[in-house]
Design a protein around this motif. Structure first.
Motif, mmCIF file in Angstrom:
data_model
loop_
_atom_site.group_PDB
_atom_site.id
_atom_site.type_symbol
_atom_site.label_atom_id
_atom_site.label_comp_id
_atom_site.label_asym_id
_atom_site.label_seq_id
_atom_site.Cartn_x
_atom_site.Cartn_y
_atom_site.Cartn_z
ATOM 1 N N TYR A 171 0.831 -1.215 0.000
ATOM 2 C CA TYR A 171 0.000 0.000 0.000
ATOM 3 C C TYR A 171 0.859 1.257 0.000
ATOM 4 O O TYR A 171 1.733 1.411 0.850
ATOM 5 C CB TYR A 171 -0.908 -0.009 1.230
ATOM 6 N N ARG A 172 0.603 2.177 -0.938
ATOM 7 C CA ARG A 172 1.297 3.464 -1.031
ATOM 8 C C ARG A 172 2.806 3.348 -0.856
ATOM 9 O O ARG A 172 3.411 4.051 -0.031
ATOM 10 C CB ARG A 172 0.764 4.428 0.033
ATOM 11 N N GLY A 173 3.366 2.446 -1.584
ATOM 12 C CA GLY A 173 4.823 2.351 -1.584
ATOM 13 C C GLY A 173 5.412 1.616 -0.391
ATOM 14 O O GLY A 173 6.624 1.552 -0.245
ATOM 15 N N SER A 174 4.547 1.066 0.514
ATOM 16 C CA SER A 174 5.107 0.267 1.610
ATOM 17 C C SER A 174 5.711 -1.005 1.011
ATOM 18 O O SER A 174 5.304 -1.462 -0.059
ATOM 19 C CB SER A 174 4.034 -0.082 2.644
ATOM 20 N N GLN A 175 6.692 -1.564 1.737
ATOM 21 C CA GLN A 175 7.393 -2.744 1.238
ATOM 22 C C GLN A 175 6.439 -3.939 1.299
ATOM 23 O O GLN A 175 5.940 -4.281 2.373
ATOM 24 C CB GLN A 175 8.600 -2.983 2.150
ATOM 25 N N PRO A 176 6.141 -4.588 0.173
ATOM 26 C CA PRO A 176 5.259 -5.764 0.258
ATOM 27 C C PRO A 176 5.932 -6.865 1.075
ATOM 28 O O PRO A 176 7.141 -7.025 1.011
ATOM 29 C CB PRO A 176 5.073 -6.193 -1.198
ATOM 30 N N ALA A 177 5.125 -7.583 1.870
ATOM 31 C CA ALA A 177 5.716 -8.595 2.745
ATOM 32 C C ALA A 177 5.433 -10.000 2.216
ATOM 33 O O ALA A 177 4.471 -10.226 1.480
ATOM 34 C CB ALA A 177 5.160 -8.439 4.148
ATOM 35 N N ASP A 178 6.295 -10.904 2.624
ATOM 36 C CA ASP A 178 6.207 -12.310 2.266
ATOM 37 C C ASP A 178 5.193 -12.979 3.208
ATOM 38 O O ASP A 178 5.558 -13.510 4.256
ATOM 39 C CB ASP A 178 7.631 -12.874 2.448
ATOM 40 N N VAL A 179 3.921 -12.928 2.808
ATOM 41 C CA VAL A 179 2.843 -13.400 3.689
ATOM 42 C C VAL A 179 2.990 -14.888 4.005
ATOM 43 O O VAL A 179 2.730 -15.335 5.120
ATOM 44 C CB VAL A 179 1.461 -13.076 3.070
ATOM 45 N N LYS A 180 3.467 -15.649 3.020
ATOM 46 C CA LYS A 180 3.660 -17.099 3.225
ATOM 47 C C LYS A 180 4.597 -17.368 4.413
ATOM 48 O O LYS A 180 4.368 -18.281 5.211
ATOM 49 C CB LYS A 180 4.242 -17.692 1.923
ATOM 50 N N SER A 181 5.641 -16.542 4.545
ATOM 51 C CA SER A 181 6.582 -16.727 5.665
ATOM 52 C C SER A 181 5.931 -16.378 7.000
ATOM 53 O O SER A 181 6.244 -16.993 8.022
ATOM 54 C CB SER A 181 7.832 -15.868 5.475
ATOM 55 N N LYS A 212 1.553 -20.206 28.891
ATOM 56 C CA LYS A 212 0.365 -19.410 29.191
ATOM 57 C C LYS A 212 0.237 -18.242 28.223
ATOM 58 O O LYS A 212 -0.863 -17.835 27.837
ATOM 59 C CB LYS A 212 0.488 -18.902 30.622
ATOM 60 N N GLU A 213 1.392 -17.681 27.864
ATOM 61 C CA GLU A 213 1.410 -16.527 26.955
ATOM 62 C C GLU A 213 2.671 -16.569 26.129
ATOM 63 O O GLU A 213 3.734 -16.939 26.652
ATOM 64 C CB GLU A 213 1.496 -15.231 27.765
ATOM 65 N N LEU A 214 2.551 -16.167 24.887
ATOM 66 C CA LEU A 214 3.728 -16.069 24.024
ATOM 67 C C LEU A 214 3.583 -14.801 23.195
ATOM 68 O O LEU A 214 2.489 -14.444 22.786
ATOM 69 C CB LEU A 214 3.798 -17.309 23.130
ATOM 70 N N ASP A 215 4.724 -14.154 22.987
ATOM 71 C CA ASP A 215 4.713 -12.863 22.312
ATOM 72 C C ASP A 215 5.937 -12.757 21.428
ATOM 73 O O ASP A 215 7.047 -12.699 21.941
ATOM 74 C CB ASP A 215 4.875 -11.796 23.401
ATOM 75 N N LEU A 216 5.760 -12.768 20.118
ATOM 76 C CA LEU A 216 6.876 -12.455 19.225
ATOM 77 C C LEU A 216 6.604 -11.024 18.772
ATOM 78 O O LEU A 216 5.727 -10.787 17.939
ATOM 79 C CB LEU A 216 6.948 -13.419 18.034
ATOM 80 N N ASN A 217 7.321 -10.079 19.365
ATOM 81 C CA ASN A 217 6.979 -8.670 19.171
ATOM 82 C C ASN A 217 8.212 -7.791 19.263
ATOM 83 O O ASN A 217 8.668 -7.496 20.343
ATOM 84 C CB ASN A 217 5.947 -8.252 20.224
ATOM 85 N N PRO A 218 8.741 -7.373 18.119
ATOM 86 C CA PRO A 218 8.196 -7.555 16.787
ATOM 87 C C PRO A 218 8.837 -8.703 16.005
ATOM 88 O O PRO A 218 9.911 -9.186 16.330
ATOM 89 C CB PRO A 218 8.549 -6.232 16.102
ATOM 90 N N VAL A 219 8.104 -9.078 14.934
ATOM 91 C CA VAL A 219 8.658 -9.927 13.881
ATOM 92 C C VAL A 219 8.821 -9.012 12.659
ATOM 93 O O VAL A 219 7.856 -8.363 12.254
ATOM 94 C CB VAL A 219 7.680 -11.073 13.519
ATOM 95 N N MET A 220 10.025 -8.907 12.136
ATOM 96 C CA MET A 220 10.240 -8.104 10.940
ATOM 97 C C MET A 220 9.720 -8.885 9.733
ATOM 98 O O MET A 220 10.116 -10.047 9.531
ATOM 99 C CB MET A 220 11.727 -7.817 10.735
ATOM 100 N N ALA A 221 8.847 -8.255 8.944
ATOM 101 C CA ALA A 221 8.265 -8.928 7.775
ATOM 102 C C ALA A 221 8.905 -8.359 6.512
ATOM 103 O O ALA A 221 8.641 -7.214 6.148
ATOM 104 C CB ALA A 221 6.754 -8.728 7.757
ATOM 105 N N TYR A 222 9.744 -9.151 5.887
ATOM 106 C CA TYR A 222 10.486 -8.700 4.700
ATOM 107 C C TYR A 222 9.797 -9.141 3.408
ATOM 108 O O TYR A 222 8.877 -9.955 3.429
ATOM 109 C CB TYR A 222 11.907 -9.264 4.747
ATOM 110 N N GLU A 223 10.323 -8.645 2.305
ATOM 111 C CA GLU A 223 9.820 -9.102 1.001
ATOM 112 C C GLU A 223 10.106 -10.578 0.819
ATOM 113 O O GLU A 223 9.398 -11.279 0.098
ATOM 114 C CB GLU A 223 10.477 -8.300 -0.128
ATOM 115 N N LYS A 224 11.195 -11.002 1.466
ATOM 116 C CA LYS A 224 11.513 -12.414 1.465
ATOM 117 C C LYS A 224 11.838 -12.836 2.895
ATOM 118 O O LYS A 224 12.837 -12.393 3.452
ATOM 119 C CB LYS A 224 12.719 -12.671 0.547
ATOM 120 N N GLY A 225 10.972 -13.619 3.499
ATOM 121 C CA GLY A 225 11.227 -14.142 4.830
ATOM 122 C C GLY A 225 10.866 -13.191 5.960
ATOM 123 O O GLY A 225 10.383 -12.077 5.726
ATOM 124 N N THR A 226 11.078 -13.679 7.190
ATOM 125 C CA THR A 226 10.807 -12.883 8.395
ATOM 126 C C THR A 226 11.990 -13.023 9.337
ATOM 127 O O THR A 226 12.798 -13.939 9.182
ATOM 128 C CB THR A 226 9.582 -13.414 9.175
#
Ligand code: ADP
Ligand code: MG
Length: 231
Positions: free
Chosen positions: A178-188, A207-221
């Motif tokens: 969207y508006r020039g944002s880097q498209p992310a590799d949704v499959k990853s 009880k709780e798990l938090d991956l925050n943040p996960v960097m979402a790249y064009e290829k992989g995370t």
């Protein structure tokens, strides 16, 4: 006993409910979730040695069972570019930790690879008293914190479920260029959600798990922070 069981039973033995970031990341690795390279330094010299092995720029973080939100404690320093900056940073982190909590138990300083900027997403789970292990997905920053723009699914989830969770947030266009944002590799990202689903199904004691943040790249995370709380 496998790696994950070992880490959890060690924490139990020490009567710790919150796993340390390096422990949570080791569990992520065991489930095939890509994380930043890291090592735990116990001295200034060791911090510099690990930084040189990992490669600059470097991120330093406090490792303490008494400090859950590291940045609140001045416990995260990013973009350190030289051995001198790592040396100074090591001491600064310890100083900040003591200022934040005088008697905080300190395990060491986490030296880690600095991940390049990207759209930050959040993958989590909570154990609901009624529905059991439940997965959460959101896009980082104000979308989660301010707008509560997150989706949930009861575990275990299929690939289709994971894809729907991702496409279901209102901020989804950000992952779609969207508006020039880097498209992310949704499959990853789907793979990360599925791996977390498998992990929390195998370990009802989480009880709780938090991956925050996960960097979402064009290829992989790449997961740069991980937190796991036990029952
Ligand atoms: P906290 O315990 O405060 O959540 P984090 O480990 O999430 O600590 O670090 C705070 C912020 O610093 C993250 O949200 C991320 O933006 C940034 N950060 C942390 N580690 C890295 C890293 N290895 N590479 C790039 N940015 C990072
Ligand atoms: Mg974090």
């Amino acid at each position: 006993m496998n790696k994950t069981d070992k880490i959890i039973s060690q924490a139990r033995k020490e009567d710790r409910k919150a796993l340390l970031e390096p422990e949570a990341k080791a569990i992520c690795m065991a489930y095939g979730i890509p994380v930043t390279k890291f090592d735990v330094a116990k001295s200034e010299r060791q911090a510099v040695k690990f930084a040189q092995e990992i490669g600059f720029p470097i991120v330093l973080k406090i490792v303490s069972q008494d400090i859950i939100h590291k940045s609140d404690a001045g416990g995260v320093l990013v973009n350190l570019k030289t051995a001198e900056e790592v040396r100074a940073g090591y001491n600064k982190i310890l100083e900040n930790a003591v200022k934040y909590k005088a008697n905080a138990r300190i395990e060491g300083v986490l030296v880690q690879e600095m991940a390049p900027q990207a759209t930050e997403v959040i993958v989590g789970s909570i154990k609901d008293p009624q529905f059991g292990q439940t997965l959460m997905f959101g896009i980082g920053g104000i979308f989660v914190e301010l707008l509560k723009d997150v989706t949930f699914r009861i575990a275990p989830i299929t690939e289709q479920d994971a894809a729907e969770m991702i496409a279901g947030v209102k901020a989804y266009p950000l992952l779609n260029g969207y508006r020039g944002s880097q498209p992310a590799d949704v499959k990853s990202i789907v793979n990360v959600l599925r791996a977390v689903s498998k992990l929390v199904m195998n370990h009802p004691e989480i009880k709780e798990l938090d991956l925050n943040p996960v960097m979402a790249y064009e290829k992989g995370t790449k997961t740069v922070d991980a937190r796991i709380i036990l029952e």
